[in-house]
Design a protein around this motif. Structure first.
Motif, short mmCIF file in Angstrom:
data_model
loop_
_atom_site.label_atom_id
_atom_site.label_comp_id
_atom_site.label_asym_id
_atom_site.label_seq_id
_atom_site.Cartn_x
_atom_site.Cartn_y
_atom_site.Cartn_z
N ALA A 1 -2.96 66.42 19.46
CA ALA A 1 -1.86 65.61 18.86
C ALA A 1 -0.70 66.28 18.96
O ALA A 1 0.47 65.89 19.20
N ASP A 2 -0.70 67.60 18.56
CA ASP A 2 0.36 68.39 18.38
C ASP A 2 1.08 68.57 19.88
O ASP A 2 2.37 68.50 20.02
N HIS A 3 0.16 68.76 20.87
CA HIS A 3 0.84 68.88 22.18
C HIS A 3 1.64 67.62 22.71
O HIS A 3 2.63 67.70 23.49
N VAL A 4 0.90 66.68 22.34
CA VAL A 4 1.38 65.26 22.90
C VAL A 4 2.75 65.05 22.01
O VAL A 4 3.85 64.68 22.94
N LYS A 5 3.00 65.40 20.87
CA LYS A 5 4.19 65.24 19.94
C LYS A 5 5.29 65.99 20.73
O LYS A 5 6.30 65.67 20.90
N ALA A 6 4.99 67.46 21.03
CA ALA A 6 5.82 68.34 21.79
C ALA A 6 6.43 67.87 23.04
O ALA A 6 7.38 68.16 23.64
N SER A 7 5.52 67.29 23.74
CA SER A 7 5.97 66.84 25.08
C SER A 7 6.61 65.68 25.20
O SER A 7 7.34 65.52 26.31
N GLY A 8 6.36 64.68 24.41
CA GLY A 8 7.32 63.56 24.40
C GLY A 8 6.55 62.54 25.36
O GLY A 8 7.17 61.46 25.75
N ARG A 9 5.36 62.78 25.90
CA ARG A 9 4.80 61.88 26.70
C ARG A 9 4.10 60.74 25.99
O ARG A 9 3.87 60.62 24.88
N ILE A 10 4.03 59.67 26.88
CA ILE A 10 3.42 58.21 26.09
C ILE A 10 1.82 58.60 26.43
O ILE A 10 1.57 58.52 27.71
N VAL A 11 1.18 58.63 25.41
CA VAL A 11 -0.35 58.72 25.28
C VAL A 11 -0.80 57.21 24.46
O VAL A 11 -0.53 57.36 23.34
N GLN A 12 -1.62 56.85 25.16
CA GLN A 12 -2.43 55.64 24.39
C GLN A 12 -3.86 55.86 24.29
O GLN A 12 -4.45 56.36 25.22
N ILE A 13 -4.36 55.91 22.84
CA ILE A 13 -5.73 55.87 22.83
C ILE A 13 -6.29 54.62 23.25
O ILE A 13 -5.81 53.54 22.75
#
Length: 459
Positions: A162-174
């Motif tokens: 979750a931290d990497h996703v937040k830092a990346s700004g990428r769109i991640v859908q669970i």
């Protein structure tokens, strides 16, 4: 690749060239601002859930304005599944688009797929123990991600993801698709707007898994990278019931092994806990106390929980109970009534094989009039979508948050894993959802993470 397959590919490519245009045009030919501007996708893991849910979930929108996409590549650790995945994609697009479609690329190493600059986004449909690692690698490679639930094997892995996703700004859908089903959004809206008064309890119905499985070691099938499939988990002998069927896409044995997941508590629980949190307005937190017990198999290969009953108390006093004693679904109980919701087509358990199961009404309340309540313009309106994969495609274009972002998926998964830790230890656990630590219990806290086998660590 078989000779017949090679001949088919060559003939199709030749036919495209004769027609004066290749069947698949790389995005770089026209650039990202081409009129079609379709989303190019890679599928990582092309087994049961990918064939039955994730790849069809995006391919249904091929040619649709705003959601147009193409799966350009598939990746799997089984050479046979790579070929089957390529054939499935080619055949589906050919039937949908009404013309020859050949050219889906196959990979055996996800890193090579992620290095393909043609690919904008990836579906991650692997076993649970690979989810967090692959999601981190994908967002670091600049890809948007549709990530099958549960979000992680452990709570620590989920936080890293979750931290990497937040830092990346990428769109991640669970892949919490209940958020895109009308009855779930309606139930949540009614609960959040006081339709049953103040919520006091939540009951979640989940089954357990049976014991069984053959533990006898077997030869690793040709063309299958078993070591990479085990990934960060311990090295153990190959046996069919530990991994997945080789003849079809039926339910795999790894779903019933704690080495790769926690069983139904995360496998289906991630869906129901997420929905419960949505209605409780606790999507970005978790319980503060967790306790309960479960039965675990005493023989056979499979070792995930069977019958169980676990509890979680939240800071606001609400107690969530999860057990197979309840109907499969979510029930919020307030001081003025209750609301229950489940998936379409669910049935009640039967006493014997000769009894006919009864259909469960997917949305009902203690008073039917509750369901007819109007939601005013200034009241809470849940984020809704008509399709989980479609919402992901929409958000890739708009760069807005999807209906089930990584942080929310992590919180649902971490709650399920806390219930699993309570099952395993039979301890009354005190949890700090802000620091994500177990307080005063080193034994329980040791289960927040697992040793990661080299070279398959999250990096």
């Amino acid at each position: 690749m078989s000779a017949s397959r090679r001949d088919f590919v060559k003939a199709s490519i030749a036919g495209s060239v004769v027609a004066g245009f290749p069947t698949i045009v790389p995005k770089t030919v026209f650039g990202a601002t081409a009129p079609s501007n379709r989303i190019s996708i890679g599928a990582i893991g092309v087994g049961r859930i990918s064939h039955g849910h994730d790849m069809p979930g995006v391919m249904q929108f091929a040619g649709a304005p705003g959601r147009d996409n193409r799966i350009l590549a598939v990746c799997d650790l089984s050479e046979e599944r790579v070929e089957l995945g390529k054939q499935f994609v080619d055949k589906t697009y050919a039937e949908k688009l009404g013309k020859s479609y050949v050219g889906t690329k196959g990979y055996s190493d996800f890193r090579e797929l992620l290095a393909n600059r043609e690919i904008d986004a990836v579906l991650i449909s692997t076993p649970d123990h690979q989810h967090a690692r692959l999601a981190v690698a994908a967002v670091k490679a600049g890809k948007d991600v549709y990530l099958q639930k549960p979000a992680s094997l452990t709570i620590r892995e989920g936080r890293i993801m979750a931290d990497h996703v937040k830092a990346s700004g990428r769109i991640v859908q669970i892949g919490s698709q209940q958020r895109s089903w009308k009855q779930f959004a309606r139930a949540v809206a009614l609960v959040r707007n006081g339709g049953i008064g103040t919520v006091k309890q939540v009951e979640i119905g989940l089954p357990g898994d049976p014991a069984g499985g053959n533990p006898a070691p077997m030869p690793v099938p040709a063309g299958f990278n078993y070591d990479a499939w085990l990934g960060s988990t311990p090295e153990v002998p190959y046996t069919l019931d530990r991994v997945m069927p080789t003849k079809d896409f039926s339910r795999p044995g790894w779903l019933r092994l704690e080495q790769f997941g926690a069983g139904m508590i995360t496998g289906w629980g991630a869906h129901h806990v997420d929905t419960a949190h949505w209605g409780m307005d606790t999507e970005l937190t978790g319980p503060v106390e967790i306790w309960g017990n479960a039965e675990f198999p005493k023989e056979g290969l499979w070792d995930v929980h069977g019958p169980f009953k676990t509890y979680g108390r939240y800071a606001n006093g609400v107690v969530m109970t999860i057990s197979g004693d309840f109907e499969n679904g979510i029930k919020w109980i307030g001081d003025k009534g209750w609301i229950f919701v489940c998936r379409d087509g669910m049935t009640t358990p039967t006493a014997s094989s000769t009894d006919k199961p009864a259909q469960i009404v997917p949305l009902r309340a203690s008073d039917p009039r509750i369901l007819d309540s109007e939601i005013g313009p200034n009241e809470f309106h849940p984020y809704t979508s008509d399709d989980q994969h479609g919402n992901w495609l929409d958000c890739i274009r708009s760069r807005k948050a999807p209906t089930a972002p990584a942080e929310i998926g992590h919180r649902a998964c971490s709650t399920c894993l806390l219930h699993w830790i309570a099952m395993k230890t039979n301890h009354h656990i005190h949890w700090d959802p802000v620091t994500e630590t177990i307080v005063g219990d080193d034994i329980a806290a040791s289960l927040l993470t697992r040793h990661q086998r080299h070279p398959y660590e999250i990096v």
